[in-house]
Design a protein around this motif. Structure first.
Motif: not given
Length: 197
Positions: A30-37, A55-69
């Motif tokens: 949110r602070r720096d932009g998804f693509e920049q981090v 080990r907890y998230f396979g990607s940046k996208e999963e860190a944001v959207l992992g709860a959707m599973d």
């Protein structure tokens, strides 16, 4: 055989760590932009190694959207639990109430997350993929409600897809209103648009 209490404790700890890493990641995005981090940036901000993050998230996208599973599994279970005499559209609409409740619990965070997803093409695509992955279970739940056996008929899948589109559109309008509009009313309006001639 392992100790069930130890396994439960391990699971609770893993869930807590995932939640903490996701929170750090979301704040940084949110602070720096998804693509920049980068993943390394998130790991450093969280005080863990890059390999620990992965080990907890396979990607940046999963860190944001992992709860959707988990939400997809919960939606299918909620749909199966709806009263048998309820029509499909009502059952689908009521199945989405927990999502509305989650937005109401912390509207500021929900709005920030919705904006983050809308502003990032990678997150928008991944969110669509995750919602699409809910379709088979939702369609099966609808099919079983109507007494059909597998293979699932086309109509339940179309109805489930339409319901998820209603949710996406309602959230987009809610986000565009800066959270001023009532999300439940927007979702009701979206469903009404499907069911009225």
């Amino acid at each position: 055989m392992g100790d069930p209490k130890r396994a439960t404790t391990r699971s609770i700890a893993r869930t807590a760590i995932r939640a903490e890493l996701a929170q750090v990641a979301i704040e940084l995005f949110r602070r720096d932009g998804f693509e920049q981090v980068t993943i390394s940036d998130v790991a450093a901000a969280a005080g863990v190694s890059r390999s620990t993050f992965l080990r907890y998230f396979g990607s940046k996208e999963e860190a944001v959207l992992g709860a959707m599973d988990v939400q997809g599994v919960q939606a299918a279970a909620a749909l199966r639990a709806r009263p048998a005499g309820e029509d499909d559209w009502t059952a689908l609409r009521r199945t989405l109430d927990p999502f509305i409740d989650s937005y109401r619990q912390n509207p500021g965070s929900a709005l920030a997350l919705a904006r983050l997803v809308q502003e990032s093409p990678a997150l928008r695509v991944r969110q669509l993929e995750k919602r699409a992955s809910w379709l088979p279970a939702l369609a099966e739940a609808l099919s079983r409600r109507s007494g059909h056996d597998r293979p699932t008929p086309l109509a339940p899948e179309v109805r489930a897809a339409a319901a998820l589109d209603c949710l996406s559109i309602a959230v987009a309008h809610w986000t565009a209103s800066d959270g001023e509009l009532d999300l439940a009313e927007l979702l009701d309006q979206a469903f009404a648009a499907l069911t009225t001639p």
